[in-house]
Motif scaffolding. Structure first.
Motif, PDB file in Angstrom:
ATOM      1  N   LYS A 167       0.855  -1.187   0.000  1.00 31.06           N
ATOM      2  CA  LYS A 167       0.000   0.000   0.000  1.00 31.06           C
ATOM      3  C   LYS A 167       0.888   1.232   0.000  1.00 31.06           C
ATOM      4  O   LYS A 167       1.918   1.271   0.674  1.00 31.06           O
ATOM      5  CB  LYS A 167      -0.894   0.041   1.234  1.00 31.06           C
ATOM      6  N   SER A 168       0.460   2.226  -0.745  1.00 32.50           N
ATOM      7  CA  SER A 168       1.192   3.482  -0.808  1.00 32.50           C
ATOM      8  C   SER A 168       0.208   4.620  -0.567  1.00 32.50           C
ATOM      9  O   SER A 168      -0.921   4.581  -1.071  1.00 32.50           O
ATOM     10  CB  SER A 168       1.850   3.626  -2.178  1.00 32.50           C
ATOM     11  N   THR A 169       0.620   5.606   0.182  1.00 35.93           N
ATOM     12  CA  THR A 169      -0.201   6.779   0.453  1.00 35.93           C
ATOM     13  C   THR A 169       0.604   8.019   0.080  1.00 35.93           C
ATOM     14  O   THR A 169       1.734   8.187   0.538  1.00 35.93           O
ATOM     15  CB  THR A 169      -0.603   6.855   1.940  1.00 35.93           C
ATOM     16  N   ASN A 170       0.003   8.870  -0.752  1.00 36.82           N
ATOM     17  CA  ASN A 170       0.608  10.150  -1.091  1.00 36.82           C
ATOM     18  C   ASN A 170      -0.264  11.256  -0.517  1.00 36.82           C
ATOM     19  O   ASN A 170      -1.481  11.245  -0.681  1.00 36.82           O
ATOM     20  CB  ASN A 170       0.744  10.308  -2.601  1.00 36.82           C
ATOM     21  N   ILE A 171       0.374  12.196   0.156  1.00 40.44           N
ATOM     22  CA  ILE A 171      -0.311  13.324   0.763  1.00 40.44           C
ATOM     23  C   ILE A 171       0.072  14.563  -0.033  1.00 40.44           C
ATOM     24  O   ILE A 171       1.259  14.794  -0.300  1.00 40.44           O
ATOM     25  CB  ILE A 171       0.098  13.479   2.241  1.00 40.44           C
ATOM     26  N   PHE A 172      -0.938  15.346  -0.424  1.00 40.34           N
ATOM     27  CA  PHE A 172      -0.623  16.550  -1.204  1.00 40.34           C
ATOM     28  C   PHE A 172      -1.616  17.654  -0.878  1.00 40.34           C
ATOM     29  O   PHE A 172      -2.676  17.416  -0.313  1.00 40.34           O
ATOM     30  CB  PHE A 172      -0.597  16.248  -2.704  1.00 40.34           C
ATOM     31  N   ASN A 173      -1.244  18.864  -1.248  1.00 39.43           N
ATOM     32  CA  ASN A 173      -2.068  20.031  -0.991  1.00 39.43           C
ATOM     33  C   ASN A 173      -2.483  20.633  -2.334  1.00 39.43           C
ATOM     34  O   ASN A 173      -1.634  21.078  -3.102  1.00 39.43           O
ATOM     35  CB  ASN A 173      -1.306  21.064  -0.151  1.00 39.43           C
ATOM     36  N   ALA A 174      -3.760  20.603  -2.601  1.00 38.88           N
ATOM     37  CA  ALA A 174      -4.318  21.194  -3.824  1.00 38.88           C
ATOM     38  C   ALA A 174      -5.664  21.786  -3.449  1.00 38.88           C
ATOM     39  O   ALA A 174      -6.690  21.125  -3.538  1.00 38.88           O
ATOM     40  CB  ALA A 174      -4.436  20.166  -4.932  1.00 38.88           C
ATOM     41  N   GLY A 175      -5.641  23.005  -2.931  1.00 37.36           N
ATOM     42  CA  GLY A 175      -6.888  23.616  -2.446  1.00 37.36           C
ATOM     43  C   GLY A 175      -7.354  22.973  -1.149  1.00 37.36           C
ATOM     44  O   GLY A 175      -8.512  22.945  -0.830  1.00 37.36           O
ATOM     45  N   GLY A 176      -6.428  22.378  -0.398  1.00 38.38           N
ATOM     46  CA  GLY A 176      -6.710  21.679   0.854  1.00 38.38           C
ATOM     47  C   GLY A 176      -5.862  20.419   0.918  1.00 38.38           C
ATOM     48  O   GLY A 176      -5.257  19.990  -0.078  1.00 38.38           O
ATOM     49  N   ASN A 177      -5.793  19.807   2.078  1.00 35.64           N
ATOM     50  CA  ASN A 177      -4.992  18.585   2.240  1.00 35.64           C
ATOM     51  C   ASN A 177      -5.758  17.384   1.680  1.00 35.64           C
ATOM     52  O   ASN A 177      -6.948  17.228   1.934  1.00 35.64           O
ATOM     53  CB  ASN A 177      -4.656  18.340   3.707  1.00 35.64           C
ATOM     54  N   HIS A 178      -5.059  16.526   0.946  1.00 34.12           N
ATOM     55  CA  HIS A 178      -5.665  15.338   0.334  1.00 34.12           C
ATOM     56  C   HIS A 178      -4.723  14.143   0.490  1.00 34.12           C
ATOM     57  O   HIS A 178      -3.513  14.308   0.627  1.00 34.12           O
ATOM     58  CB  HIS A 178      -5.916  15.591  -1.156  1.00 34.12           C
ATOM     59  N   GLN A 179      -5.314  12.957   0.409  1.00 32.38           N
ATOM     60  CA  GLN A 179      -4.541  11.722   0.420  1.00 32.38           C
ATOM     61  C   GLN A 179      -5.010  10.858  -0.743  1.00 32.38           C
ATOM     62  O   GLN A 179      -6.204  10.765  -1.024  1.00 32.38           O
ATOM     63  CB  GLN A 179      -4.792  10.926   1.705  1.00 32.38           C
ATOM     64  N   VAL A 180      -4.064  10.234  -1.400  1.00 34.35           N
ATOM     65  CA  VAL A 180      -4.384   9.242  -2.422  1.00 34.35           C
ATOM     66  C   VAL A 180      -3.720   7.951  -1.964  1.00 34.35           C
ATOM     67  O   VAL A 180      -2.521   7.900  -1.720  1.00 34.35           O
ATOM     68  CB  VAL A 180      -3.834   9.660  -3.809  1.00 34.35           C
ATOM     69  N   ARG A 181      -4.536   6.908  -1.815  1.00 30.26           N
ATOM     70  CA  ARG A 181      -4.015   5.594  -1.384  1.00 30.26           C
ATOM     71  C   ARG A 181      -4.185   4.621  -2.539  1.00 30.26           C
ATOM     72  O   ARG A 181      -5.223   4.563  -3.177  1.00 30.26           O
ATOM     73  CB  ARG A 181      -4.787   5.083  -0.164  1.00 30.26           C
ATOM     74  N   TYR A 182      -3.173   3.854  -2.778  1.00 29.22           N
ATOM     75  CA  TYR A 182      -3.240   2.824  -3.821  1.00 29.22           C
ATOM     76  C   TYR A 182      -2.335   1.678  -3.426  1.00 29.22           C
ATOM     77  O   TYR A 182      -1.530   1.781  -2.531  1.00 29.22           O
ATOM     78  CB  TYR A 182      -2.858   3.389  -5.193  1.00 29.22           C
TER      79      TYR A 182
END
Length: 182
Positions: A167-182
């Motif tokens: 599992k991988s989680t990427n955290i990024f800021n694009a108009g707010g904090n977001h997480q993408v898990r795959y």
């Protein structure tokens, strides 16, 4: 407890169990003449874990647990004492499971997390009847199949399962904090 302060930890448990169940065949059944008969079983449950905090951002866990068991020759199934012969007695040569797992949790960067795991499970059921007579005849298939030694399970049933997880989680800021898990 700790093996190396703040780095390496262990846990272990062992729980042996010895069971004895005394039974007697019902009135009017041929095996009533045996009197009291014991069903004896031994279960050796165990568990262990080793955790290594390699760095503040990288942790490894190794675990193992299981319950290998044995049943002495005797009336392993309730129906055994309702039989006309002692051939329905059996030995549970091995039954139970062994499980192992390894896990990694890591912070690769401030916005990238990784989880990885591999696990293995092995189960076995081996029943040794004193006379190998089949209990079930499946006549709904061709050719006919005879199943089971003395009970409801086919003798020599075993299986192994292997599971891999990443599992991988990427955290990024694009108009707010977001997480993408795959």
């Amino acid at each position: 407890g700790p093996l190396v302060k703040d780095k390496l930890f262990f846990f272990g448990a062992f729980n042996p169990q010895y069971q004895r169940l005394t039974r007697i065949a019902p009135e009017g059944f041929p095996l009533r003449s045996l009197g009291e008969v014991d069903r004896k079983r031994r279960i050796l449950s165990y568990a262990g874990k080793l955790s290594w905090q390699a760095t503040p951002n990288h942790r490894f866990d190794f675990t193992a647990f299981g319950d290998p068991s044995h049943g002495d020759v005797g009336p392993q199934r309730t129906i055994a004492l309702k039989s006309e012969v002692e051939s329905r007695f059996s030995e549970l040569d091995f039954y139970g499971a062994h499980n192992q797992a390894a896990r990694y949790d890591g912070i690769v960067t401030n916005n990238w997390l990784i989880e990885a795991a591999v696990s293995r499970a092995y189960t076995n059921f081996k029943e040794l009847p004193s006379v190998d007579e089949h209990e079930i005849s499946d006549r709904t298939v061709t050719p006919f199949r005879n199943l089971g030694g003395i009970g409801f399970y086919d003798t020599g049933t075993k299986g192994t399962t292997l599971q891999l997880t990443l599992k991988s989680t990427n955290i990024f800021n694009a108009g707010g904090n977001h997480q993408v898990r795959y």
